[in-house]
Design an enzyme around this catalytic site. Structure first.
Site, mmCIF file in Angstrom:
data_model
loop_
_atom_site.group_PDB
_atom_site.id
_atom_site.type_symbol
_atom_site.label_atom_id
_atom_site.label_comp_id
_atom_site.label_asym_id
_atom_site.label_seq_id
_atom_site.Cartn_x
_atom_site.Cartn_y
_atom_site.Cartn_z
ATOM 1 C CB CYS A 8 -0.774 0.007 1.260
ATOM 2 S SG CYS A 8 -1.942 1.376 1.143
ATOM 3 C CB CYS A 65 -0.589 2.694 3.822
ATOM 4 S SG CYS A 65 -2.007 1.964 3.234
ATOM 5 C CG ASP A 66 3.078 1.343 4.494
ATOM 6 O OD1 ASP A 66 2.517 1.701 5.525
ATOM 7 O OD2 ASP A 66 2.998 0.039 4.022
#
Ligand code: NAP
Length: 307
Positions: free
Chosen positions: A134, A137-138
């Site tokens: 992701c 997200c990261d």
């Protein structure tokens, strides 16, 4: 099998937990089922979550636990049982596990989706330590670093574009010499100065100890192997919704996602789809928890109309 629930919730990821919280407050006679010991779904695998409003810099595990603890305070705790099948008998739905067959008037399906994995050495071991599924997200953790994105679809190209704004250098690794992604995304990618595309290339192994130090890749035409020095490997080779056992019950799209809108209503009356397994433009914790709430409201409405 005499007891009939108002609602059975299947899954204890963010969508299922949110549904449990709303079901408790609605005082619905609810049974909640989850196959794993840990609650929180896919988010527990994320090193840090920094895009959930109000709770910056929390680990995925902590966020999952905080959500589960909230549900617990409202008296909602999932029963650990793996659902084998859901049967639609009209006004009554039967949810079968290995040990039991439960009856309910409504069911919220919150089984989530799983990222497709590559199955190469180092991938699982370094997941959350440089291997991510992701980028949104990261990606923020890779400021001025070098990253590799694996895949050639819309997600991979969107991830590469997203990372190009954060990272010093991004490599897109694709097994063919043509991207599957939409043209417009390809044009944007080509206009990006710091993204290099490695065609006809497959990842062979993720290298590193406790953190990623490189990605070993192989050109499928020349068979030549090389080690790409990267700090992050973003795998975007598709996701698989957990709908295999449910497809016969309702309409799904060509990728297996249950067709349902913001109200989480499916084509099967009394069955609701919440979270990553339904058709939606953005699959993140923030949209999953919204689904859990909406699905309970839709289930309540259905119960009122069908009592
Ligand atoms: P996808 O379209 O299925 O693409 C997966 C990519 O990964 C493909 O390029 C595939 O290569 C590659 N791949 C699959 N298995 C692999 C393996 N074992 N090793 C190396 N490469 C592998 O998946 P997605 O990009 O996650 O998209 C899923 C769906 O969501 C699609 O319908 C997509 O259009 C949609 N989506 C849309 C948007 C948007 O419209 N903005 C954004 C994201 C996703 P091949 O090409 O060779 O098969």
């Amino acid at each position: 099998m005499s007891e009939i629930y108002d609602l059975i919730i299947i899954g204890a990821g963010p969508a299922g937990i949110s549904a449990a919280i709303y079901a408790s407050r609605a005082r619905l006679h609810t049974l909640w089922l989850e196959k794993k010991f840990a609650q929180g779904g896919q988010v527990v695998n994320t090193y840090e979550v920094d895009n959930y409003p109000g709770i910056p810099e929390i680990s995925g595990m902590e966020l999952g636990e905080a959500m589960a603890s909230h549900a617990d305070k409202l008296g909602m705790c999932p029963v650990k049982e793996n659902v084998l099948s859901v049967e639609d008998e009209g006004k009554i739905k039967i949810v079968r596990t290995k040990k039991n067959a439960y009856q309910s008037r409504t069911v919220i399906l919150a089984l989530g989706a799983e990222h497709r994995t590559l199955g190469i050495p180092g991938e699982e071991e370094l997941s959350g330590m440089g291997v991510s599924y992701c980028a949104t997200c990261d990606g923020a953790f890779y400021k001025d670093a070098a990253a590799a994105v694996v895949g050639g679809g819309n997600t991979a190209v969107e991830d590469a574009l997203f990372l190009s704004r954060i990272c010093r250098k991004v490599y897109l690794i694709h097994r063919r010499e043509e991207l599957r992604a939409d043209r417009i995304l390809q044009e944007r990618l080509n206009a990006c100065g710091n993204v290099g595309i490695l065609w006809n290339t497959v990842p062979v192994a993720v290298e590193g100890q406790d953190e990623v130090t490189g990605l070993k890749i192989r050109n499928v035409k020349t068979e030549e192997e090389q080690l790409l020095p990267v700090d992050g490997v973003f795998i975007a080779v598709g996701v698989v919704p957990n709908t295999e056992k449910l497809k016969e019950l309702m309409d799904t799209d060509e990728n297996g996602y249950i067709i349902a809108g913001e109200d989480c209503v499916t084509t099967a009356p009394g069955l609701f789809a919440a979270g990553d397994l339904r058709t939606k433009p953005l699959r993140q914790v923030v949209t999953a928890v919204a689904d859990g709430a909406c699905a309970v409201i839709s289930a309540q409405r259905y119960l009122l109309q069908n009592s």
